[in-house]
Design a protein around this motif. Structure first.
Motif, mmCIF file in Angstrom:
data_model
loop_
_atom_site.group_PDB
_atom_site.id
_atom_site.type_symbol
_atom_site.label_atom_id
_atom_site.label_comp_id
_atom_site.label_asym_id
_atom_site.label_seq_id
_atom_site.Cartn_x
_atom_site.Cartn_y
_atom_site.Cartn_z
ATOM 1 N N GLY A 86 0.816 -1.210 0.000
ATOM 2 C CA GLY A 86 0.000 0.000 0.000
ATOM 3 C C GLY A 86 0.850 1.260 0.000
ATOM 4 N N LEU A 87 1.934 1.248 0.790
ATOM 5 C CA LEU A 87 2.847 2.395 0.826
ATOM 6 C C LEU A 87 3.653 2.536 -0.463
ATOM 7 N N ASN A 88 3.686 1.478 -1.250
ATOM 8 C CA ASN A 88 4.445 1.477 -2.498
ATOM 9 C C ASN A 88 4.068 2.643 -3.406
ATOM 10 N N PHE A 89 2.791 3.001 -3.403
ATOM 11 C CA PHE A 89 2.312 4.063 -4.290
ATOM 12 C C PHE A 89 2.822 5.433 -3.834
ATOM 13 N N VAL A 90 2.876 5.646 -2.524
ATOM 14 C CA VAL A 90 3.432 6.899 -2.005
ATOM 15 C C VAL A 90 4.906 6.995 -2.364
ATOM 16 N N VAL A 91 5.627 5.882 -2.247
ATOM 17 C CA VAL A 91 7.053 5.866 -2.559
ATOM 18 C C VAL A 91 7.279 6.177 -4.035
ATOM 19 N N ILE A 92 6.432 5.636 -4.907
ATOM 20 C CA ILE A 92 6.545 5.939 -6.340
ATOM 21 C C ILE A 92 6.392 7.436 -6.573
ATOM 22 N N VAL B 37 -4.888 -3.542 0.105
ATOM 23 C CA VAL B 37 -3.800 -2.713 -0.422
ATOM 24 C C VAL B 37 -4.298 -1.331 -0.851
ATOM 25 N N PRO B 38 -5.386 -1.233 -1.659
ATOM 26 C CA PRO B 38 -5.851 0.114 -2.026
ATOM 27 C C PRO B 38 -6.360 0.921 -0.840
ATOM 28 N N VAL B 39 -6.848 0.233 0.205
ATOM 29 C CA VAL B 39 -7.274 0.955 1.410
ATOM 30 C C VAL B 39 -6.065 1.644 2.050
ATOM 31 N N VAL B 40 -4.962 0.885 2.186
ATOM 32 C CA VAL B 40 -3.726 1.469 2.718
ATOM 33 C C VAL B 40 -3.212 2.553 1.772
ATOM 34 N N GLY B 41 -3.331 2.316 0.460
ATOM 35 C CA GLY B 41 -2.885 3.300 -0.513
ATOM 36 C C GLY B 41 -3.607 4.628 -0.374
ATOM 37 N N SER C 120 -12.613 14.628 -3.881
ATOM 38 C CA SER C 120 -13.956 15.194 -3.891
ATOM 39 C C SER C 120 -14.958 14.093 -3.564
ATOM 40 N N PRO C 121 -16.170 14.450 -3.145
ATOM 41 C CA PRO C 121 -17.191 13.420 -2.860
ATOM 42 C C PRO C 121 -17.427 12.486 -4.044
ATOM 43 N N GLN C 122 -17.405 13.017 -5.284
ATOM 44 C CA GLN C 122 -17.627 12.178 -6.447
ATOM 45 C C GLN C 122 -16.489 11.171 -6.636
ATOM 46 N N GLN C 123 -15.275 11.606 -6.375
ATOM 47 C CA GLN C 123 -14.134 10.700 -6.503
ATOM 48 C C GLN C 123 -14.158 9.616 -5.426
ATOM 49 N N MET C 124 -14.531 9.992 -4.200
ATOM 50 C CA MET C 124 -14.656 9.014 -3.124
ATOM 51 C C MET C 124 -15.741 7.993 -3.457
ATOM 52 N N LEU C 125 -16.836 8.467 -4.045
ATOM 53 C CA LEU C 125 -17.916 7.560 -4.444
ATOM 54 C C LEU C 125 -17.429 6.580 -5.511
ATOM 55 N N GLY C 126 -16.683 7.100 -6.489
ATOM 56 C CA GLY C 126 -16.156 6.229 -7.538
ATOM 57 C C GLY C 126 -15.229 5.161 -6.986
ATOM 58 N N ALA C 127 -14.344 5.558 -6.053
ATOM 59 C CA ALA C 127 -13.423 4.590 -5.438
ATOM 60 C C ALA C 127 -14.191 3.541 -4.644
ATOM 61 N N ALA D 139 -4.955 5.708 -7.690
ATOM 62 C CA ALA D 139 -4.158 4.797 -8.526
ATOM 63 C C ALA D 139 -4.154 3.396 -7.927
ATOM 64 N N SER D 140 -4.008 3.307 -6.592
ATOM 65 C CA SER D 140 -3.993 2.000 -5.937
ATOM 66 C C SER D 140 -5.329 1.284 -6.072
ATOM 67 N N VAL D 141 -6.419 2.048 -6.090
ATOM 68 C CA VAL D 141 -7.753 1.446 -6.252
ATOM 69 C C VAL D 141 -7.968 0.995 -7.692
ATOM 70 N N MET D 142 -7.715 1.896 -8.643
ATOM 71 C CA MET D 142 -8.001 1.591 -10.050
ATOM 72 C C MET D 142 -7.108 0.486 -10.594
ATOM 73 N N LEU D 143 -5.906 0.364 -10.055
ATOM 74 C CA LEU D 143 -5.002 -0.672 -10.533
ATOM 75 C C LEU D 143 -5.551 -2.069 -10.256
ATOM 76 N N GLN D 144 -6.461 -2.168 -9.286
ATOM 77 C CA GLN D 144 -7.057 -3.473 -8.980
ATOM 78 C C GLN D 144 -7.993 -3.958 -10.084
ATOM 79 N N ALA D 145 -8.199 -3.142 -11.101
ATOM 80 C CA ALA D 145 -8.930 -3.619 -12.283
ATOM 81 C C ALA D 145 -8.201 -4.782 -12.932
#
Length: 311
Positions: free
Chosen positions: A17-23, A263-267, A280-287, A89-95
């Motif tokens: 999860g922290l990997n994305f912050v490091v990137i 992992v995306p939760v930690v991300g 934004s609220p819309q982005q949180m809803l999408g995630a 990014a961490s959430v969408m990558l789980q696609a």
């Protein structure tokens, strides 16, 4: 699962999860393709001198390295460099879960279940919500609300993340074919396949960034970038994959793999806490919708079995 192994599983979730912050830290001071090249140089050397080469045909080693290593991280690093919030990014990558399922159906004749289809539809709906938020951000040229990180969520960054997920899915299929026909230790495959993307990454960085930028980035490299490289190459790769392989060898797949959903939760939390990212609220809803789609895909089969047992 023993208490010790639960702690190890939590360790993997946090590390990845922290990997994305490091990137994000790494690409702020170095071109993304060069950063990726150096990451795999460190991952391969000196490990190849201590880990035996896997008995895998060269074509499959190249296929694995070019998909799960080169393709996935080229698009992921580039999207984060362009400003994609690391949490999203961490959430969408789980696609990659759904791309893996689709490729399994198309290439390996695997069965597609109702909960796979439902999970995909829910996840696509979440992607549409995020894409709409990104296009609105592009149109206004500023965040919807002051302080919100919306400028990096564009159609380009969304497509880059989806391309990274697609490459990850292809890499999963390559991995499955390798393990089916040429069983090999996971770490051996990870280390030796790390050699594959180095030259493509360097060539692409030379093409897009130029020799002068590459040289200046290496000569003037700063401590945060060095630490990011070591984290990506050693902690995320060896610690993460090492513990994950250990857990898979001791427990059923269904007991271990759902943990990756954390992992995306930690991300998202690490992006908010360490980088000050706000959605934004819309982005949180999408995630949230995307995570629901992933949950349907992972636990739909178990739910179906329990309902059948009760009837």
């Amino acid at each position: 699962m023993s208490f010790k192994d639960k702690l190890l599983a939590l360790c993997v979730v946090v590390v990845w999860g922290l990997n994305f912050v490091v990137i994000k830290i790494g690409v702020e001071q170095m071109p993304p393709l060069l950063l990726a090249a150096l990451r795999f140089v460190l991952a391969a050397c000196p490990a190849i001198f201590f880990i035996k080469r896997p008995q895998v045909p060269l074509r499959w080693l190249i296929a694995y390295g070019m998909t799960i290593s080169f393709g996935q991280f080229a698009f992921l690093f580039f999207a984060i460099k362009l400003g994609m919030p690391v949490g999203l990014a961490s959430v969408m990558l789980q696609a990659q879960v759904f791309f893996t399922i689709l490729f399994g159906v198309l290439l390996l004749a695997e069965k597609l279940c109702w909960y796979h289809i439902l999970g995909m539809l829910v996840t696509v709906f979440g992607m549409v919500i995020l894409a709409t938020a990104g296009l609105q951000s592009d149109a206004s040229q500023v965040g919807i609300t002051p302080g919100y990180v919306t400028g990096g969520i564009t159609l380009t960054t969304i497509l880059c993340i989806l391309a990274a997920a697609l490459c990850w899915g292809l890499g999963n299929i390559s991995n499955k074919m390798i393990m089916r026909d040429h069983p090999t230790p996971v770490m051996s495959l990870v280390v030796w396949s790390a050699l594959v993307p180095i030259v493509p990454f360097l060539a692409c960085s030379w093409l897009f960034d130029g020799v002068a930028v590459m040289t200046a980035s290496v000569v003037n490299i700063q401590l945060p970038t060095v630490l990011a490289l070591f984290y990506l190459a050693y902690i995320a790769t060896f610690v993460g994959y090492g513990i994950w392989g250990y857990l898979l060898s001791r427990y059923e797949t269904w007991r271990v793999t759902p943990l990756s959903l954390l992992v995306p939760v930690v991300g998202m939390f690490s992006g908010a806490l360490l980088l000050g990212e706000k959605l934004s609220p819309q982005q949180m809803l999408g995630a949230l919708v995307i995570i629901i789609g992933l949950l349907v895909n992972v636990f739909g089969g178990s739910l179906q079995q329990r309902l059948l047992q009760r009837t």
